[in-house]
Design an enzyme around this catalytic site. Sequence first.
Site, PDB file in Angstrom:
ATOM      1  N   GLU A  67     -69.474  18.727 -22.898  1.00  0.00           N
ATOM      2  CA  GLU A  67     -70.647  17.914 -23.257  1.00  0.00           C
ATOM      3  C   GLU A  67     -71.115  18.201 -24.680  1.00  0.00           C
ATOM      4  O   GLU A  67     -72.257  18.609 -24.907  1.00  0.00           O
ATOM      5  CB  GLU A  67     -71.781  18.155 -22.258  1.00  0.00           C
ATOM      6  CG  GLU A  67     -71.398  17.747 -20.840  1.00  0.00           C
ATOM      7  CD  GLU A  67     -72.552  17.841 -19.839  1.00  0.00           C
ATOM      8  OE1 GLU A  67     -73.562  18.479 -20.157  1.00  0.00           O
ATOM      9  OE2 GLU A  67     -72.430  17.270 -18.742  1.00  0.00           O
ATOM     10  N   GLU A 125     -67.643  14.779 -14.018  1.00  0.00           N
ATOM     11  CA  GLU A 125     -68.694  15.488 -13.300  1.00  0.00           C
ATOM     12  C   GLU A 125     -69.633  14.486 -12.656  1.00  0.00           C
ATOM     13  O   GLU A 125     -70.050  13.517 -13.282  1.00  0.00           O
ATOM     14  CB  GLU A 125     -69.562  16.352 -14.252  1.00  0.00           C
ATOM     15  CG  GLU A 125     -68.896  17.538 -14.870  1.00  0.00           C
ATOM     16  CD  GLU A 125     -69.887  18.362 -15.711  1.00  0.00           C
ATOM     17  OE1 GLU A 125     -71.107  18.230 -15.497  1.00  0.00           O
ATOM     18  OE2 GLU A 125     -69.421  19.104 -16.586  1.00  0.00           O
TER      19      GLU A 125
END
Lengths: 667, 667, 667
Positions: C156, C308
């Site tokens: 991320e 995710e």
Amino acid sequence: MNARMAAFRERLGGFAFGGDYNPEQWDPAVWKEDVELMRRAGVNLVTVGVFAWASLEPSPGEFTFGWLDDVLDLLHAAGISVDLATPTTAPPVWLSHGHPDVLPVMEDGETFGFGNRLHFDPTSPRYRSHAVRIADRLASRYSQHPALAMWHISNEYGPTSYGPHAAAAFRVWLRRRYADLDALNDAWYTRFWGQRYTDWEQVAPPEVPRSWSNPARRLDFKRFISDALLECFIAERDAVRRYRDDIPILTNFMRFYRHADYWRWAPHEDAAALDIYPDPGRPGSHVSAALNFDLMRSLRGEPWVLMEQAASAVSQWKVNNVKRPGRMRLGSYQAIAHGADSVLFFQWRAGRGGHERFHSAMLPHSGPAARTFLEVAALGNELPLIAAVAGAPSSADVAVLFDWDAWWGLEVTHGLPRNDFDYTAIVESAYRPLFEAHYAVDLVSFGSDLSRYRILVVPNAYLVDDGFVAAVEEFAAAGGTVVVSFFSGVVDVNNQVRQPAYPGAFRRLIGAYIDEYWPAREGETFEVEFADGTTAIADWWQESLHPETATVLGTYTTGDLAGRPALIRNDHGSGCVVYIGTRLEPAALRDTLLSAVRAAGAAPVVEGAPPYVEAARRDRYLFLLNHSDARAATVTVPGPGRDLLTGAAVTDAVDLPPLGVAVVELS
Amino acid sequence: MNARMAAFRERLGGFAFGGDYNPEQWDPAVWKEDVELMRRAGVNLVTVGVFAWASLEPSPGEFTFGWLDDVLDLLHAAGISVDLATPTTAPPVWLSHGHPDVLPVMEDGETFGFGNRLHFDPTSPRYRSHAVRIADRLASRYSQHPALAMWHISNEYGPTSYGPHAAAAFRVWLRRRYADLDALNDAWYTRFWGQRYTDWEQVAPPEVPRSWSNPARRLDFKRFISDALLECFIAERDAVRRYRDDIPILTNFMRFYRHADYWRWAPHEDAAALDIYPDPGRPGSHVSAALNFDLMRSLRGEPWVLMEQAASAVSQWKVNNVKRPGRMRLGSYQAIAHGADSVLFFQWRAGRGGHERFHSAMLPHSGPAARTFLEVAALGNELPLIAAVAGAPSSADVAVLFDWDAWWGLEVTHGLPRNDFDYTAIVESAYRPLFEAHYAVDLVSFGSDLSRYRILVVPNAYLVDDGFVAAVEEFAAAGGTVVVSFFSGVVDVNNQVRQPAYPGAFRRLIGAYIDEYWPAREGETFEVEFADGTTAIADWWQESLHPETATVLGTYTTGDLAGRPALIRNDHGSGCVVYIGTRLEPAALRDTLLSAVRAAGAAPVVEGAPPYVEAARRDRYLFLLNHSDARAATVTVPGPGRDLLTGAAVTDAVDLPPLGVAVVELS
Amino acid sequence: MNARMAAFRERLGGFAFGGDYNPEQWDPAVWKEDVELMRRAGVNLVTVGVFAWASLEPSPGEFTFGWLDDVLDLLHAAGISVDLATPTTAPPVWLSHGHPDVLPVMEDGETFGFGNRLHFDPTSPRYRSHAVRIADRLASRYSQHPALAMWHISNEYGPTSYGPHAAAAFRVWLRRRYADLDALNDAWYTRFWGQRYTDWEQVAPPEVPRSWSNPARRLDFKRFISDALLECFIAERDAVRRYRDDIPILTNFMRFYRHADYWRWAPHEDAAALDIYPDPGRPGSHVSAALNFDLMRSLRGEPWVLMEQAASAVSQWKVNNVKRPGRMRLGSYQAIAHGADSVLFFQWRAGRGGHERFHSAMLPHSGPAARTFLEVAALGNELPLIAAVAGAPSSADVAVLFDWDAWWGLEVTHGLPRNDFDYTAIVESAYRPLFEAHYAVDLVSFGSDLSRYRILVVPNAYLVDDGFVAAVEEFAAAGGTVVVSFFSGVVDVNNQVRQPAYPGAFRRLIGAYIDEYWPAREGETFEVEFADGTTAIADWWQESLHPETATVLGTYTTGDLAGRPALIRNDHGSGCVVYIGTRLEPAALRDTLLSAVRAAGAAPVVEGAPPYVEAARRDRYLFLLNHSDARAATVTVPGPGRDLLTGAAVTDAVDLPPLGVAVVELS
């Protein structure tokens, strides 16, 4: 009971009455008028010197004690005792200007500068040594002064610092707690997010919270700061005690103060002491006051000192409402009813300048003709009527958990299923029905002896320590009743989830496990149906409860968990446990609590009084306080006696006008 | 009247019309079109160079005046005069990059960096010397340029700095004010909270306010910053004046600008000048505009300069609404009606980039066919019809106090009985009923000459100086009427409560004292009954008023103070004083004010016009302005005359369409 | 299609199922149980090592790979493949403690300290070299490990830094973009407000926005940071690829992530990968999810990786609601329907401590009997039924612009006519009616090939680049339909208003110009009447539209612009353009869009299904998803086939229970 406090009470012949006196604001000519008006108002104790450091030591090592000598002599001559303060809450500008490292560094990294109060870093070695030095000088000079009745160490200990001194002291504190770094790494769960420390020097205070931070680190920092402040107190206390051992030494605590664990502080004080400023503009603030009063009494299980309250308005909120006529008297008796042995105010005479110029005083800007002064003087002259009450003990059947670790666990950390828990509001919502039903309540912490109680209420104790878990199990096993509300027992002292299933700490106790916590959606409510067919509304929180040995008391009839238990009951040894898995509407919470309290055999102070009448006992003295502005009440009392305020005989009931007070000595 | 401004007016042959012109945004090819369109629009004055420092001095000491020479010549050739700006509001990047100490340090300790505007510390000696240097260079080059008609010093003076330069300059300012440290300690009441200073070096600007701070220190810092900014203006003004003495020199003020005390500035200007951007999306913003216009006129008691307004939308708010058709014209005439001798805009041509790319311009992105340009040009070509009005004076019977010290006292400090006072809203709430009833109003400060007025309105003047107290007493004694509203006269210039009782300054004047201030509880309202049996609702504030020589005008019939006076009236010498102790509902405040105004013998500009029609006079010129979008109105005027805009004869009434304007020269 | 991804899919035999596995949290004894339960749950891929730097390199240069060797061997033995992460999202404390310059400096100038994640400055050379070093070490050790199936670079990517490294790198980036300083000055419009730069060293990152800042500078800084983060990715990718070239390498993107322009990133990845956490408490969050899924597919025009999601609740919001039963399954199939070739979760086993201790896991605190685990395992065992779908492509007739430059233009800069634009909400409001009418939608950026679509929707593209303007004109000229909504085409890539009139970029396209933008007043609404006499309500925005070649579709009948056009239509070559000049109520926007879509000849996936049923196709596989908790639906399908989940034959319709899913392989 603390012997120093007993001697203090004896010296004053009952209750202490007075307040903070800051004569350095005024010319000596005013002091004479002050003392004259103090006598008129029944004052027998004043706190002197709280902010006087700059007046006593205008430059390093240059002391100007003369004015304080005069003030103490003048007070003594008038028969007024002195609670002498060490002035370390407000270091003089020469200290912080010359040595900015004594100033606290705030969470955002900025230094909190001179010009306010509490501008000291409690972890600064330089601050500490100066504080002890001035305390020592004061004690050396005034310990034997005949006016001296009590020491007041500093004031409302509070500041947190995140600077280099705090970092160093935090590491020392952590090394003491964990001994080796592996233990710290385990406690802080640094195995995740790659946070493992390999050198003590890498450990630092937490940064400004940005919602993503290590919850155990934040928690330990709260504990550390509370301890650091306490060390400041102890160092000054010891400096002062060296000169004289028979005088009580204490500092003033604050209402619901989040940054100091007063359970850890209380053993180091000669008495708990409270500054409290309920908002006169908020209905029901007397319940919150009562809870704080009970906390003060519970901290040492003894009478305590009401150290500061306002005669009328304060100056700290956006809107500062006045206390209506009669409210100050009522609130003062309320403190006494809950164990206070004093009625003290901040401050004696309203200042002309500074931030607190509109904080009401015993003697207002408008002088001795003012309503406030008249009410203060009337109270000061009335209190001797109940002098016999001073020192009288209290007792309770009901205990409610109020623990700083539980508080911090719930509020200091982030990432909970919901993050808008308000611990003190939660405790108060459990306390209020007990208060309104006239039960005496003690507050307890994780380490308290529970054996004296019949019932223990545990509101939302997300974090509990192992000792408390064992103590509660033992308490229940021995026949006690326990009421636990939702999201309790979840984590250990390191903020780590207890395994293998929720609620790790209390699974055996409540006889059930929880699969998932289900915080409610915005605006969502649920109906709960009880065994007797009655229903109630709940909201805010649900849990998917799976009873193991428990029986169901109430079941959801609507919502995602319709059909599942909302409340359960489990027998545990000779006792029993009620677990409340949702937020019940107030009436249902009240009924659930009172039914458990009654079943546990606890007795209320009086029966049948309306909820706006408060009842409290100290030994054989029964206090009845009518908090309604508008409604009178007749209260049935347990046996005959005498109202100490009116002298009237009481047979079986007392009539209270609105805002009325009775202090009945039961025969 | 200021002779330089008279000459300026004569040069322009009436009103100035035009705006900020920033040719450095455009290629020279565009300049020609600009001048052509300016002529089409009736422009006779443009302000040049406000942000041009970087274009004039691209590196230290390297000047590139050529383009500015060309622009001034081009304008002059077109008969357009120039208001030449010193560009010191926007120092070039080489100055702040090379010398970051010229940047202001904000309240939170951060430096305000390059990339915005106003990135200068007004207390930086380096900034000041560079500012004077560039001003001197401009003046040396252009003082004798035939286009030059006015000097525009810097722009919207504003930045506050809390850095080391500010600290040093603050100490210099304080030494000048207090001479010795004891006087400062007394003024700041440092005797409390241990804040006593023992060395000037210890004194520093206030920190970020955290609600607990010394109110006198904060107050003095506001005064200091206003003075520091003024020193910047004066230094540049003097540099420019050295070259030529007959041209007006001024800077542009802002609407309700909290950080500069314009009463102290105005004597140093050749005229007051205003930048005003009423929000077209807020109904009633014309009342606030009128109040600001009256303030500008009152600052020097002379016509003033409308220096900036928007042709349509601005770009500073979350939502930037356009001015509906006719609104820009109406607002322009409104400024003139209140004494403006100009209609100037920011800016001439809409920029393509930068923060203000969507701030409307006289010439919009969509070019000369755009609605806005057409309206601008129509106005520019209409204004000569009323050229005779330029320079005409105004007068008023009614004075309203508007003083920066009173403002700062109420808003800069904390700890008041309530802390949500909004001074300009309070003044506006007293001004609005006078405006809607068509009374001419002057604003006055503590130091103003009151003798020319019949009535003085003092809205919530918590802080007043002793001179004003004496002046108001004298004014009333000599027959004037005074209306004072609650929480006035409480503290002196040091923010210290005047003793021995509230309202210290005005106790004798109002013939009463106040025991306590009672801010209202949340949502609380009170009924007030007047002598004639009528009633009104009040809220927000009460006082426990004790009349001494006053008589009661209105009494609370509900609430904690039921039965006590809400409004009183006191004779003082030949005059009388009305004191309003609560916040009355608007209609009741209006009736109270207008009844006092009428009793004082003040005369409205017109009688019987609806409240949405505004009426104002300059000498024999009567302005009538219809602020309604929808309703027409017929207004009776005081005698015959001629409408200068239409040329039509007026007998005794004028018809105004929605948004209509008439300028009647009365015979 | 990417060959490495094809091989990866083949290795897994269909979909990847699993999640982040962080074994460093647990004792090795737990690992065995983990693998056993993974197998039970159908897991075939886990992501390992995301936060493991401190566990792999506890002190500089000291590596402890042993535990990771064991974990990979254990997983391999169980047949579970590994997505191995470089752990550079969480540098160990020894790096930032020893070298604080690797920490990011936040917009307010404070350093973001250790104790969170993402505590690295992406422009720090030291950080970058350490990141590449650890990536290299991992690759050198594990490239040939048989478990290795994919590389996961960092995590991320996100942090912005404003510190000295960022300043230096920003200057390098700017020199690359502009070559010389004059070009930068032109692009940034520094000619105004005196912002002209004369030396590269003067250029710095923007300060904390205080609403007055250079909009082009802010815009370029956003672009720069996105590029700087991408450089970090590329450097690590290249380090890893050196050891083995046949394994996909990617990083995980985030939902609507403002700080990285994923269109620029996608070509450097082997696949787009998404982390998505729709709020289960927000109705309609599945539409936003679908839009993000479509964006992921569109970035490379290929299947993508759902990297995710949460098994149930997250821990990042104030209130973290759980996913109701069936919702996780439904959301997982939704991702697949939109092109995902995986269903992966964060994380496998719920951690006991740290910030994310209450983030739900595949294996919750309450163990394998928990509802969540049972649902996870059921899904994992069901997915092989649709293995044939993996890799199947999608196509769409409808394109919607979603471009980061357009986003930044609208939100990063200030001073717009209104400043509360919410770009992603705007795009979603155009996407929702297409979604609910069952049209397949691709997202496109400025640089996308438009030729494959029938219709292009351009929502509020305030900023567009010249290439896109030309592409849209060409698209329309060639017969395409374009729908453009208000305030589009206004500025160029430098945030400069396109001249000579609004909307500069699209004036020819829409056949009209705009005189002024008229943001609506608070609460204001307008009625729009369409050609067929129907009416709709609009609000928030208006424009004074002047058609040149366009015809009017709808006209304001109320408000300031009554009588002027609200919607217009313009023929452009063989195509046509609809321009919507206001914010229509949702039903009217839907009708306008769908009518254009139908006219353009686009076909929906299914006809006549209710809006709460979603329909999507991958090649011959038709996904039907019922998002209603309560309502069943019968959906007509385009031809016979077989439901892969049930094995049942499908003739012409499918019955879906609430939350039901069907995957129909069409014959």
